[in-house]
Design a protein around this motif. Structure first.
Motif, PDB file in Angstrom:
ATOM      1  N   VAL A 528       0.851  -1.182   0.000  1.00  0.00           N
ATOM      2  CA  VAL A 528       0.000   0.000   0.000  1.00  0.00           C
ATOM      3  C   VAL A 528       0.892   1.239   0.000  1.00  0.00           C
ATOM      4  CG1 VAL A 528      -1.741   1.290   1.288  1.00  0.00           C
ATOM      5  CG2 VAL A 528      -1.857  -1.205   1.190  1.00  0.00           C
ATOM      6  N   VAL A 529       0.628   2.169  -0.914  1.00  0.00           N
ATOM      7  CA  VAL A 529       1.446   3.370  -1.031  1.00  0.00           C
ATOM      8  C   VAL A 529       1.408   4.149   0.281  1.00  0.00           C
ATOM      9  CG1 VAL A 529       1.720   5.559  -2.252  1.00  0.00           C
ATOM     10  CG2 VAL A 529       1.101   3.495  -3.513  1.00  0.00           C
ATOM     11  N   SER A 530       2.562   4.651   0.712  1.00  0.00           N
ATOM     12  CA  SER A 530       2.749   5.411   1.957  1.00  0.00           C
ATOM     13  C   SER A 530       2.693   4.528   3.194  1.00  0.00           C
ATOM     14  CB  SER A 530       1.720   6.550   2.091  1.00  0.00           C
ATOM     15  OG  SER A 530       1.845   7.454   1.025  1.00  0.00           O
ATOM     16  N   ASN A 531       2.649   3.216   3.010  1.00  0.00           N
ATOM     17  CA  ASN A 531       2.728   2.302   4.146  1.00  0.00           C
ATOM     18  C   ASN A 531       4.185   2.216   4.597  1.00  0.00           C
ATOM     19  OD1 ASN A 531       3.134  -0.418   5.480  1.00  0.00           O
ATOM     20  ND2 ASN A 531       0.907  -0.438   5.256  1.00  0.00           N
ATOM     21  N   ASN A 532       4.423   2.323   5.909  1.00  0.00           N
ATOM     22  CA  ASN A 532       5.787   2.429   6.437  1.00  0.00           C
ATOM     23  C   ASN A 532       6.293   1.161   7.098  1.00  0.00           C
ATOM     24  OD1 ASN A 532       5.993   5.197   5.709  1.00  0.00           O
ATOM     25  ND2 ASN A 532       4.785   5.752   7.509  1.00  0.00           N
ATOM     26  N   CYS A 533       5.664   0.011   6.858  1.00  0.00           N
ATOM     27  CA  CYS A 533       6.106  -1.213   7.516  1.00  0.00           C
ATOM     28  C   CYS A 533       7.475  -1.648   6.993  1.00  0.00           C
ATOM     29  CB  CYS A 533       5.081  -2.327   7.319  1.00  0.00           C
ATOM     30  SG  CYS A 533       5.043  -3.020   5.649  1.00  0.00           S
ATOM     31  N   THR A 534       8.165  -2.446   7.803  1.00  0.00           N
ATOM     32  CA  THR A 534       9.494  -2.937   7.432  1.00  0.00           C
ATOM     33  C   THR A 534       9.590  -4.436   7.706  1.00  0.00           C
ATOM     34  OG1 THR A 534      10.369  -2.431   9.634  1.00  0.00           O
ATOM     35  CG2 THR A 534      10.578  -0.720   7.951  1.00  0.00           C
ATOM     36  N   ASP A 535      10.502  -5.091   6.989  1.00  0.00           N
ATOM     37  CA  ASP A 535      10.826  -6.511   7.199  1.00  0.00           C
ATOM     38  C   ASP A 535       9.568  -7.382   7.120  1.00  0.00           C
ATOM     39  OD1 ASP A 535      13.478  -5.729   7.532  1.00  0.00           O
ATOM     40  OD2 ASP A 535      13.190  -5.397   9.684  1.00  0.00           O
ATOM     41  N   GLY A 536       9.473  -8.399   7.986  1.00  0.00           N
ATOM     42  CA  GLY A 536       8.319  -9.292   7.957  1.00  0.00           C
ATOM     43  C   GLY A 536       8.185  -9.996   6.623  1.00  0.00           C
ATOM     44  N   VAL A 537       6.988  -9.901   6.023  1.00  0.00           N
ATOM     45  CA  VAL A 537       6.715 -10.587   4.755  1.00  0.00           C
ATOM     46  C   VAL A 537       6.999  -9.689   3.553  1.00  0.00           C
ATOM     47  CG1 VAL A 537       4.960 -12.039   5.836  1.00  0.00           C
ATOM     48  CG2 VAL A 537       4.285  -9.885   4.755  1.00  0.00           C
ATOM     49  N   ARG A 538       7.661  -8.570   3.783  1.00  0.00           N
ATOM     50  CA  ARG A 538       7.888  -7.638   2.674  1.00  0.00           C
ATOM     51  C   ARG A 538       8.626  -8.294   1.520  1.00  0.00           C
ATOM     52  NH1 ARG A 538      11.316  -2.169   3.528  1.00  0.00           N
ATOM     53  NH2 ARG A 538      12.914  -3.739   3.926  1.00  0.00           N
ATOM     54  N   GLU A 539       9.659  -9.049   1.826  1.00  0.00           N
ATOM     55  CA  GLU A 539      10.426  -9.700   0.769  1.00  0.00           C
ATOM     56  C   GLU A 539       9.575 -10.724   0.030  1.00  0.00           C
ATOM     57  OE1 GLU A 539      13.607 -10.541  -1.689  1.00  0.00           O
ATOM     58  OE2 GLU A 539      13.371  -8.913  -0.231  1.00  0.00           O
ATOM     59  N   GLN A 540       8.730 -11.444   0.763  1.00  0.00           N
ATOM     60  CA  GLN A 540       7.895 -12.482   0.161  1.00  0.00           C
ATOM     61  C   GLN A 540       6.864 -11.900  -0.804  1.00  0.00           C
ATOM     62  OE1 GLN A 540       5.822 -14.824   3.092  1.00  0.00           O
ATOM     63  NE2 GLN A 540       4.339 -15.634   1.594  1.00  0.00           N
ATOM     64  N   TYR A 541       6.320 -10.728  -0.479  1.00  0.00           N
ATOM     65  CA  TYR A 541       5.240 -10.155  -1.271  1.00  0.00           C
ATOM     66  C   TYR A 541       5.718  -9.151  -2.321  1.00  0.00           C
ATOM     67  CZ  TYR A 541       1.591 -12.185   1.658  1.00  0.00           C
ATOM     68  OH  TYR A 541       0.759 -13.057   2.292  1.00  0.00           O
ATOM     69  N   THR A 542       6.972  -8.767  -2.276  1.00  0.00           N
ATOM     70  CA  THR A 542       7.486  -7.765  -3.209  1.00  0.00           C
ATOM     71  C   THR A 542       7.839  -8.410  -4.546  1.00  0.00           C
ATOM     72  OG1 THR A 542       8.366  -6.455  -1.375  1.00  0.00           O
ATOM     73  CG2 THR A 542       9.258  -6.002  -3.563  1.00  0.00           C
ATOM     74  N   ALA A 543       7.564  -7.697  -5.643  1.00  0.00           N
ATOM     75  CA  ALA A 543       7.876  -8.198  -6.983  1.00  0.00           C
ATOM     76  C   ALA A 543       9.367  -8.474  -7.113  1.00  0.00           C
ATOM     77  CB  ALA A 543       7.429  -7.190  -8.036  1.00  0.00           C
ATOM     78  N   LYS A 544       9.694  -9.554  -7.826  1.00  0.00           N
ATOM     79  CA  LYS A 544      11.080 -10.001  -7.953  1.00  0.00           C
ATOM     80  C   LYS A 544      11.627  -9.666  -9.344  1.00  0.00           C
ATOM     81  CE  LYS A 544      10.790 -12.111  -3.934  1.00  0.00           C
ATOM     82  NZ  LYS A 544       9.367 -11.856  -3.643  1.00  0.00           N
ATOM     83  N   PRO A 545      12.848  -9.131  -9.410  1.00  0.00           N
ATOM     84  CA  PRO A 545      13.452  -8.890 -10.730  1.00  0.00           C
ATOM     85  C   PRO A 545      13.842 -10.206 -11.394  1.00  0.00           C
ATOM     86  CG  PRO A 545      14.997  -8.354  -8.968  1.00  0.00           C
ATOM     87  CD  PRO A 545      13.700  -8.677  -8.304  1.00  0.00           C
ATOM     88  N   GLN A 546      13.491 -10.337 -12.666  1.00  0.00           N
ATOM     89  CA  GLN A 546      13.830 -11.530 -13.427  1.00  0.00           C
ATOM     90  C   GLN A 546      14.308 -11.126 -14.813  1.00  0.00           C
ATOM     91  OE1 GLN A 546      10.848 -14.551 -13.545  1.00  0.00           O
ATOM     92  NE2 GLN A 546      10.697 -14.766 -11.329  1.00  0.00           N
ATOM     93  N   GLN A 547      15.079 -12.016 -15.413  1.00  0.00           N
ATOM     94  CA  GLN A 547      15.581 -11.771 -16.756  1.00  0.00           C
ATOM     95  C   GLN A 547      14.451 -11.921 -17.777  1.00  0.00           C
ATOM     96  OE1 GLN A 547      18.777 -10.803 -17.730  1.00  0.00           O
ATOM     97  NE2 GLN A 547      18.962 -10.447 -15.516  1.00  0.00           N
ATOM     98  N   CYS A 548      14.434 -11.036 -18.751  1.00  0.00           N
ATOM     99  CA  CYS A 548      13.425 -11.117 -19.802  1.00  0.00           C
ATOM    100  C   CYS A 548      13.692 -12.347 -20.663  1.00  0.00           C
ATOM    101  CB  CYS A 548      13.454  -9.867 -20.676  1.00  0.00           C
ATOM    102  SG  CYS A 548      12.961  -8.352 -19.823  1.00  0.00           S
ATOM    103  N   PRO A 549      12.715 -13.235 -20.797  1.00  0.00           N
ATOM    104  CA  PRO A 549      12.919 -14.403 -21.657  1.00  0.00           C
ATOM    105  C   PRO A 549      12.740 -14.023 -23.122  1.00  0.00           C
ATOM    106  CG  PRO A 549      10.716 -14.448 -20.747  1.00  0.00           C
ATOM    107  CD  PRO A 549      11.393 -13.236 -20.155  1.00  0.00           C
ATOM    108  N   GLY A 550      13.415 -14.749 -23.981  1.00  0.00           N
ATOM    109  CA  GLY A 550      13.202 -14.531 -25.404  1.00  0.00           C
ATOM    110  C   GLY A 550      11.855 -15.085 -25.827  1.00  0.00           C
ATOM    111  N   LYS A 551      11.139 -14.355 -26.667  1.00  0.00           N
ATOM    112  CA  LYS A 551       9.828 -14.801 -27.128  1.00  0.00           C
ATOM    113  C   LYS A 551       9.699 -14.588 -28.620  1.00  0.00           C
ATOM    114  CE  LYS A 551       6.732 -14.723 -23.182  1.00  0.00           C
ATOM    115  NZ  LYS A 551       5.376 -14.331 -22.731  1.00  0.00           N
ATOM    116  N   ALA A 552       9.058 -15.552 -29.257  1.00  0.00           N
ATOM    117  CA  ALA A 552       8.777 -15.408 -30.682  1.00  0.00           C
ATOM    118  C   ALA A 552       7.705 -14.346 -30.873  1.00  0.00           C
ATOM    119  CB  ALA A 552       8.317 -16.742 -31.262  1.00  0.00           C
ATOM    120  N   PRO A 553       7.766 -13.590 -31.960  1.00  0.00           N
ATOM    121  CA  PRO A 553       6.742 -12.564 -32.198  1.00  0.00           C
ATOM    122  C   PRO A 553       5.372 -13.194 -32.411  1.00  0.00           C
ATOM    123  CG  PRO A 553       8.163 -12.814 -34.118  1.00  0.00           C
ATOM    124  CD  PRO A 553       8.779 -13.625 -33.030  1.00  0.00           C
ATOM    125  N   ARG A 554       4.343 -12.542 -31.864  1.00  0.00           N
ATOM    126  CA  ARG A 554       2.976 -13.039 -32.001  1.00  0.00           C
ATOM    127  C   ARG A 554       2.012 -11.860 -32.020  1.00  0.00           C
ATOM    128  NH1 ARG A 554      -1.364 -14.014 -28.942  1.00  0.00           N
ATOM    129  NH2 ARG A 554      -0.312 -13.206 -27.091  1.00  0.00           N
TER     130      ARG A 554
END
Length: 885
Positions: A528-554
């Protein structure tokens, strides 16, 4: 201090007492300003050569003013109205704003430039500027589309849920780097849904459904939503449930909502028997636009936790038996303070509450409370009863002065009564006059990721507070699931999980995601924007950076920038190439213009401004676009010509079963449109008509995209429930209401093209499906709280036998979607066998012919197409038929 609003009266008076005061003369007499620099002791008149309709004062520069004239001209003054400069003519009312920064300057949104960077013209009266955000609306195809610019960067399309299909939108709040918007969706009339965005204002998720709306005397839409001052993330809203309106409260920006607990006792101390959720407190949430009168509810930034509002106790909000209620603990508990409606004014940072009865009769008494509304004392403010027209508090942190204005009789002049309460107090508050108060929600102290403690004056202390005490402390909390909302495309279910909506594919990636780059892979949650919580489940619920996979055009498409399919000799034609999926940075694009010339680009991003080409000759040109990367290729075709006319019909013969691509073009007036679709052709199949529980109709916008997505959902549910291969099943939702569909059981062919099933096998598969459908085993969740049952209507076995003696054979199936003028017709045809081969007819006919009979059998007709999906009588509709001869 300067005046931030103004009013025009025949008898003028200052709206507030300040260093500089501006008065406007009656425009029916003259156009002048009276300006005082000594708090009203003396005034100097400045004549104007225009008539002021409205004013906008700069939020930081006291002397800067914008004035909008009655003849739609905009003027500016940097000398508090003493001199004026004409800025612009033909300005839309209420659509002018001060720049975001001093060096931003004024932007001219003229006819020549207002189409950039949008795919068409923006609606001229749609500009809204609030804080870091700029909003505009663009209407195309009869639907509004909304764009936002965050911190004056490039405009982006605002992303609502796919089938919100908004009719109207109102920006409610842009506080704390987030947009709170009320959206009226396609199936709503007197209610709106509340949506809340990410920081950039692009991706919106649902906060609350069916919020009550109304219109004021001028026809403006009023949303029953109130943002409580002093407590960030706290809102009150009136929601419509089964024709009843109930008041809900949230402490975390709409992540969770609760009914209000009614007071334990009434004004006389009698117990109130009100049990949640059947009975609760309901409040009127309208805020007065008139600065001289109070609305139905009030709160202040400098008095956190104190809310005063009118309302009633019961099963729903009522216009009868209205009383006044107060909460001093941010809405957790409430007390009844008056049995009639009163205007309530906050003085001394909420240390003094002043109440004045709403009445058409003259009054001379008011009520004061020094303990946050727990007890009230009666005071006289005038010796002669006064018809009260308004009341104002003097600005300033230490104010104990209020001004009451009205008249002694309907024929008398204006009277101003200044009331100073300073003499009531004999001292200022000291440190030991305060107590700590912790903000909470029904006992939960962690709100918006923090524990916040405020200073409140002890109820037994009668001292002047003076400057705002503010928050004593703020301590961050450990992150829990309650600190996270559902991300875009996800919906919260009864078990608390955020799961993908039926229309959303979480694995779909942006076309800008190129191999070697990275992207944020959503977990289905966002903090939630402006929410000031720390640690806990933050890592579990936060979006993870991943490498872009190659995809055929469609999903490659090529269109012209103006939407037409005509070419003029010697004139530019601009082509736009669009791709649904694929790596645009690593894909080579090749375009053949069909006249012997072609062009290639190293990547698709190079074509963002369009591909321009001039045709030197007149003719029909086959324009082919091909995109290719290391994983695959996709091709799109477009036909250009001066004019297309279909006389009678066009015939084509399919020699074998299987999947076939057909391209259809149609002309209507000066517009030529084209669409390409895949057709499935089979000799042996079985079809089953299926129906749904009636609640599906409430969410059926009757558009092709929705029917296609629901078809995919039903197919997936059937495969899961029966373990039948998806190759056997094809589902087509039919146009119109009530919602129904055709389920096709198809033969599955191996890689050699040989059918693996006999007619008996198809019959056995059909019986399994019918059995599951009759057992109510096929059902799905359309959205949280909405479960849809799928039923069997009747079964049609193939081959179908013609009743006429001269014809016999098997039925054929064609699925064709013809996109036409922003609408689509999704038609299922079943045809009889006549002679070997399959003929395709593209026949033009007037839309009034709502049924089409197969030439193979006069007794078998095509399902009706709803009027909403057809063109108007001046336009033509293409229908494509398949016959087996």
């Amino acid at each position: 201090m300067f005046v931030t609003s103004f009013s025009c009266f025949k008898f003028q008076f200052p709206s507030v007492l300040s260093v500089q005061i501006m008065l406007l003369t009656d425009p029916e007499i003259e156009s002048s300003l009276l300006i005082s620099s000594d708090e009203g002791a003396t005034y100097q008149k400045y004549r104007l050569n225009f008539y002021i309709h409205s004013m906008l004062f700069h939020p930081k520069q006291e002397d800067w003013i914008l004035a909008y004239s009655q003849d739609q001209k905009l003027y500016s003054s940097v000398e508090f109205g003493r001199r004026w400069l004409l800025l612009q003519e033909s300005i839309t009312p209420n659509r002018f704003y001060w720049p975001f920064s001093y060096n931003e300057g004024m932007q001219n949104c003229s006819e020549a430039v207002r189409s950039k960077p949008f795919p068409g013209y923006i609606d001229s009266d749609s500009l809204i500027v609030q804080d870091d955000y700029v909003f505009v609306q663009l209407t195309s195809g009869g639907r509004p589309h909304y764009y936002v610019s965050y911190r004056r960067n490039t405009f982006a399309l605002m992303k609502l849920p796919k089938y919100a299909l908004p009719k109207d939108m109102h920006v409610i709040s842009t506080d704390e780097n987030q947009v709170f918007a009320a959206v009226q969706e396609w199936n709503q009339n007197d209610t709106y849904n509340l949506y809340i965005s990410d920081t950039q204002g692009i991706y919106f998720t649902l906060a609350l459904e069916n919020v009550k709306s109304s219109r004021d005397l001028e026809g403006n839409v009023m949303i029953d939503l109130y943002e409580v001052a002093g407590i960030k993330g706290m809102f009150l809203a009136n929601k419509k449930i089964d024709n009843q309106v109930k008041t809900f409260i949230t402490y975390n920006k709409g992540r969770d909502w609760h009914l209000l607990q009614a007071p334990d006792t009434d004004l006389r101390g009698n117990p109130v028997h009100c049990l949640l959720p059947y009975c609760s407190l309901h409040l009127h949430l309208k805020v007065s636009e008139n600065p001289y009168t109070s609305g139905n509810i009030a709160s202040r930034d400098t008095a956190p936790g104190i809310i005063v509002a009118s309302g009633n106790i019961g099963s729903e909000l009522s216009e009868n038996d209205i009383s006044m209620f107060v909460s001093s603990d941010a809405g957790n508990t409430w007390r009844q303070i008056f049995e009639d409606e009163h205007s309530v004014l906050y003085l001394d940072q909420g240390g003094v509450l002043v109440a004045m009865k709403h009445t058409s009769l003259p009054i001379r008494h008011l009520w004061l409370s020094f303990d946050e509304g727990r007890s009230w004392s009666k005071y006289s403010f005038t010796s002669i009863p006064l018809f009260v027209d308004g009341v104002l508090g003097e600005p300033g942190e230490e104010t104990l002065i209020m001004t009451v204005f009205g008249h002694f009789s309907h024929r008398s002049e204006w009277q101003l009564v200044k009331v100073d309460y300073k003499s009531i107090f004999d001292r200022r508050c000291a440190e030991d006059d305060y107590r700590p108060w912790q903000l909470h929600s029904q006992g939960e102290a962690c709100i918006m990721g923090a524990k916040r403690t405020y200073k409140k004056r002890k109820s037994e202390k009668k001292c002047m507070q003076g400057k705002y005490a503010g928050a004593m402390s703020s301590e961050p909390c450990v992150c829990t699931e309650a600190d996270f909302d559902c991300d875009y495309g996800f919906e919260r279910h009864s078990n608390g999980q955020c799961l993908p909506a039926f229309w959303y594919n979480p694995s779909s990636l942006s076309k800008e995601c190129s191999l070697g780059q990275s992207y944020l892979n959503s977990t289905g949650y966002r903090k939630v924007v402006s929410n000031n919580c720390t640690d806990g489940v933050r890592e579990q619920y936060t979006a993870k950076p991943q490498q872009c996979p190659g995809k055929a055009p469609r999903g490659l498409r090529i269109v012209t920038s103006d939407g037409t399919l005509t070419s003029e000799q010697g004139h530019n034609v601009t082509f736009m190439v669009q791709l649904e999926e694929g790596d645009i940075q690593r894909s080579i694009i090749h375009v053949d213009f069909g006249d012997g010339s072609a062009v290639s680009y190293a990547n698709l991003s190079s074509t963002e401004d369009g591909i321009r080409h001039i045709y030197q000759n007149v003719g029909i040109f086959r324009v082919t676009a091909q995109i290719k990367n290391s994983l695959g290729t996709d091709t799109a075709v477009l036909y250009l010509h001066p004019l297309i006319t279909l006389e009678g019909s066009i015939t084509f013969t399919f020699s074998t079963e299987g999947m076939n691509i057909i391209t259809v073009q149609v002309s209507a007036g000066n517009t030529i449109l084209q669409d390409t679709k895949m057709i499935a052709v089979y000799e042996h199949f079985q079809s089953l008509r299926i129906s749904f529980s009636p609640n599906l109709d409430d969410y059926n916008p009757d558009i092709p995209e929705w029917r296609r997505d629901i078809s995919h959902v039903i197919k997936a549910v059937l495969v899961e429930a029966t373990i039948i291969s998806s190759e056997h099943i094809l589902v087509a939702i039919l146009p119109g209401l009530p919602t129904s569909a055709e389920l096709f059981i198809l033969p599955y062919k191996n890689t050699n093209g040989e059918s693996k099933e006999t007619a008996e096998d198809l019959q056995q598969i059909s019986e399994i499906l019918v059995q599951k459908l009759n057992q109510n085993a096929i059902q799905f969740n359309l959205k949280p709280g909405v479960r849809i049952l799928v039923h069997a209507a009747h079964l049609t076995a193939a081959p179908l036998i013609d009743v006429t003696p001269s014809h016999s054979g098997s039925a054929m199936l064609m699925l064709l979607s013809v996109i036409f003028v922003g609408l689509a017709v999704f038609v299922i045809y079943k045809f009889k066998r006549k002679i070997p081969g399959i003929n395709v007819y593209a026949q033009m006919q007037n839309e009034k012919d709502q049924e089409m009979v197969s030439p193979g059998s006069q007794s078998e007709s095509i399902p009706n197409v709803p009027q909403r999906e057809l063109m108007n009588p001046q336009q033509l509709l293409v229908k494509v038929c398949i016959l087996i001869g």
